[in-house]
Design an enzyme around this catalytic site. Structure first.
Site, PDB file in Angstrom:
ATOM      1  N   ARG A   1      49.365 -34.471  -4.462  1.00 55.26           N
ATOM      2  CA  ARG A   1      48.528 -35.162  -5.631  1.00 55.26           C
ATOM      3  C   ARG A   1      47.751 -36.070  -6.240  1.00 55.26           C
ATOM      4  NH1 ARG A   1      48.619 -30.442  -9.130  1.00 55.26           N
ATOM      5  NH2 ARG A   1      50.624 -29.450  -8.474  1.00 55.26           N
TER       6      ARG A   1
ATOM      7  N   MET B   1      40.558 -27.147 -12.615  1.00 54.42           N
ATOM      8  CA  MET B   1      42.114 -26.325 -12.620  1.00 54.42           C
ATOM      9  C   MET B   1      43.265 -26.840 -11.793  1.00 54.42           C
ATOM     10  SD  MET B   1      40.975 -23.908 -14.477  1.00 54.42           S
ATOM     11  CE  MET B   1      41.888 -22.771 -15.701  1.00 54.42           C
ATOM     12  N   ARG B   2      43.495 -28.494 -12.021  1.00 52.75           N
ATOM     13  CA  ARG B   2      44.113 -28.849 -11.404  1.00 52.75           C
ATOM     14  C   ARG B   2      45.146 -29.831 -12.518  1.00 52.75           C
ATOM     15  NH1 ARG B   2      45.302 -26.577  -6.244  1.00 52.75           N
ATOM     16  NH2 ARG B   2      46.561 -28.568  -5.715  1.00 52.75           N
TER      17      ARG B   2
ATOM     18  N   LEU C   1      47.161 -32.210 -13.690  1.00 53.79           N
ATOM     19  CA  LEU C   1      46.782 -34.040 -13.171  1.00 53.79           C
ATOM     20  C   LEU C   1      48.105 -34.789 -13.427  1.00 53.79           C
ATOM     21  CD1 LEU C   1      43.256 -34.933 -15.238  1.00 53.79           C
ATOM     22  CD2 LEU C   1      43.931 -34.537 -12.679  1.00 53.79           C
TER      23      LEU C   1
ATOM     24  N   ASN D   1      39.601 -32.880 -22.905  1.00 55.83           N
ATOM     25  CA  ASN D   1      39.370 -31.385 -22.179  1.00 55.83           C
ATOM     26  C   ASN D   1      39.497 -30.184 -23.337  1.00 55.83           C
ATOM     27  OD1 ASN D   1      40.236 -29.328 -20.086  1.00 55.83           O
ATOM     28  ND2 ASN D   1      42.510 -28.836 -21.566  1.00 55.83           N
TER      29      ASN D   1
ATOM     30  N   HIS E   1      39.845 -26.126 -23.865  1.00 50.79           N
ATOM     31  CA  HIS E   1      40.902 -25.142 -23.553  1.00 50.79           C
ATOM     32  C   HIS E   1      40.418 -23.942 -24.490  1.00 50.79           C
ATOM     33  CE1 HIS E   1      45.121 -23.595 -22.357  1.00 50.79           C
ATOM     34  NE2 HIS E   1      44.938 -22.881 -23.939  1.00 50.79           N
TER      35      HIS E   1
ATOM     36  N   ASP F   1      47.428 -29.283 -21.841  1.00 47.80           N
ATOM     37  CA  ASP F   1      47.683 -28.701 -22.620  1.00 47.80           C
ATOM     38  C   ASP F   1      48.063 -28.954 -23.931  1.00 47.80           C
ATOM     39  OD1 ASP F   1      46.008 -27.238 -21.395  1.00 47.80           O
ATOM     40  OD2 ASP F   1      46.721 -25.558 -20.426  1.00 47.80           O
TER      41      ASP F   1
HETATM   42  C1  GAR Z   1      36.984 -22.514 -19.651  1.00 46.38           C
HETATM   43  O1  GAR Z   1      36.919 -20.942 -20.820  1.00 46.38           O
HETATM   44  C2  GAR Z   1      37.666 -23.290 -20.257  1.00 46.38           C
HETATM   45  O2  GAR Z   1      37.884 -23.342 -22.062  1.00 46.38           O
HETATM   46  C3  GAR Z   1      38.558 -23.171 -18.993  1.00 46.38           C
HETATM   47  O3  GAR Z   1      38.447 -22.597 -18.287  1.00 46.38           O
HETATM   48  C4  GAR Z   1      37.198 -22.114 -18.276  1.00 46.38           C
HETATM   49  C5  GAR Z   1      35.400 -22.440 -17.496  1.00 46.38           C
HETATM   50  O4  GAR Z   1      34.605 -22.166 -18.203  1.00 46.38           O
HETATM   51  N1  GAR Z   1      39.674 -24.121 -18.989  1.00 46.38           N
HETATM   52  C6  GAR Z   1      41.038 -24.098 -19.491  1.00 46.38           C
HETATM   53  O5  GAR Z   1      41.350 -22.716 -19.648  1.00 46.38           O
HETATM   54  C7  GAR Z   1      42.003 -24.920 -19.216  1.00 46.38           C
HETATM   55  N2  GAR Z   1      42.992 -24.989 -19.198  1.00 46.38           N
HETATM   56  P1  GAR Z   1      33.279 -23.248 -16.925  1.00 46.38           P
HETATM   57  O6  GAR Z   1      33.611 -23.846 -16.039  1.00 46.38           O
HETATM   58  O7  GAR Z   1      31.986 -21.938 -17.625  1.00 46.38           O
HETATM   59  O8  GAR Z   1      32.929 -24.477 -18.349  1.00 46.38           O
END
Ligand code: GAR
Length: 224
Positions: free
Chosen positions: A75, A100-101, A103, A117, A119, A155
Site C-alpha cells: 500500500r 476505492m482504496r 489509505l 471525501n 460518502h 469513513d
Molecule cells: C459515490 O456514491 C460516492 O459517495 C461513493 O462512491 C460513489 C462514486 O460515484 N463513495 C464511497 O462509497 C466511498 N466510501 P462516482 O464515481 O459517480 O462519483
C-alpha cells in the site's frame, strides 16, 4: 464587473482521486469552471487506468494520471507513487470521489486538513459499503450523504457538509442511490468551495466556516 475581475487571485490546486465513473468528479469540474470558484481541478488521478471518469476528465482537457495499485508490492509503495504524481502537479488539496482504496496513516498524514471525501450516508451512520441497502434494511426514514475530512479511520473525520434525503415506501437501494447521488453533486462542490476559500476552522470533530455558507450545509430536498 468582468468575470476576470471576480476570479480569486490564487485558486487552490486540487486533485480528484477516482476509481470509477466519476459523476462526483464531473460536479466538481463543473463547479470549478465558475469564475469565482476558489479551487481549480489541476489533476484527476485514478488507481484504474480504464476508469471511465479518467477518459472523461482527459476529454475535458484536465491533466490525468493512472497509478495502478496492483503493480506495487504494498500500500505504501503505491501511495508514494501517487504522492510523487501529486507533487509534480503541485497539488494543494485532494477530493476523494469514489476512490476505492484504503489509505495508510502515512498518506493521510501528508494531507491532514487538505483531503476530503464524499460518502453515501449520513455519517457516522453507515460507514463502509452497501450503505443504501443497510439503511433500507434498518428502516430509517432519513438517509443522505456526507463530505468530511479524511482521517486514518475509514469513513470518519470532521464533517463539512451533509444532505438529508427522505426514504419512501417505494425505495429500493437503486432508487435511493439515485436521489442520494443527486445530493452528493450538490454538497461536494459546496464543501470544496468552503475549503478553497480558506474559511474552514476545525476544532475536534467540528468544522466551523464562519461564513454565510454555513446555513447551507444541510440540504433537505422537498418530499418526493
Ligand atoms: C459515490 O456514491 C460516492 O459517495 C461513493 O462512491 C460513489 C462514486 O460515484 N463513495 C464511497 O462509497 C466511498 N466510501 P462516482 O464515481 O459517480 O462519483
Amino acid at each position: 464587473m468582468s468575470a476576470l475581475a471576480t476570479r480569486p487571485v490564487h485558486r487552490m490546486r486540487t486533485a480528484i482521486l477516482i476509481s470509477g465513473r466519476g459523476s462526483n468528479m464531473h460536479s466538481l469540474i463543473a463547479a470549478s469552471r465558475s469564475p469565482d470558484f476558489p479551487a481549480e481541478i489541476a489533476l484527476v488521478l485514478s488507481n484504474k487506468a480504464d476508469a471511465p471518469g479518467l477518459a472523461a476528465a482527459k476529454a475535458a482537457g484536465i491533466a490525468t494520471a493512472a497509478v495502478d495499485h496492483k503493480i506495487y508490492a504494498g500500500r505504501e509503495e503505491f501511495e508514494r507513487s501517487m504522492q510523487a504524481m501529486l507533487e509534480i502537479h503541485r497539488i494543494e488539496a485532494i477530493c476523494l470521489a469514489g476512490f476505492m482504496r484504503l489509505l495508510t496513516p502515512w498518506f493521510v498524514g501528508q494531507w491532514a486538513g487538505r483531503m476530503i471525501n464524499i460518502h453515501p450516508a449520513l455519517l457516522p451512520s453507515y460507514r463502509g459499503l452497501h450503505t443504501h441497502e443497510r439503511a433500507l434494511a434498518d428502516g430509517v426514514k432519513i438517509h443522505g450523504c456526507t463530505v468530511h475530512f479524511v482521517v486514518p479511520e475509514m469513513d470518519a473525520g470532521p464533517v463539512i457538509a451533509q444532505a438529508a434525503v427522505p426514504v419512501t415506501d417505494q425505495d429500493t437501494p437503486e432508487t435511493l442511490a439515485v436521489r442520494v447521488l443527486a445530493q452528493e453533486h450538490v454538497i461536494y462542490p459546496l464543501a470544496l468551495r468552503l475549503l478553497g476559500s480558506g474559511a474552514i476552522r476545525i476544532d475536534g470533530n467540528r468544522v466551523y466556516t464562519g461564513s454565510a455558507e454555513d446555513g447551507r450545509v444541510l440540504v433537505v430536498p422537498p418530499p418526493v
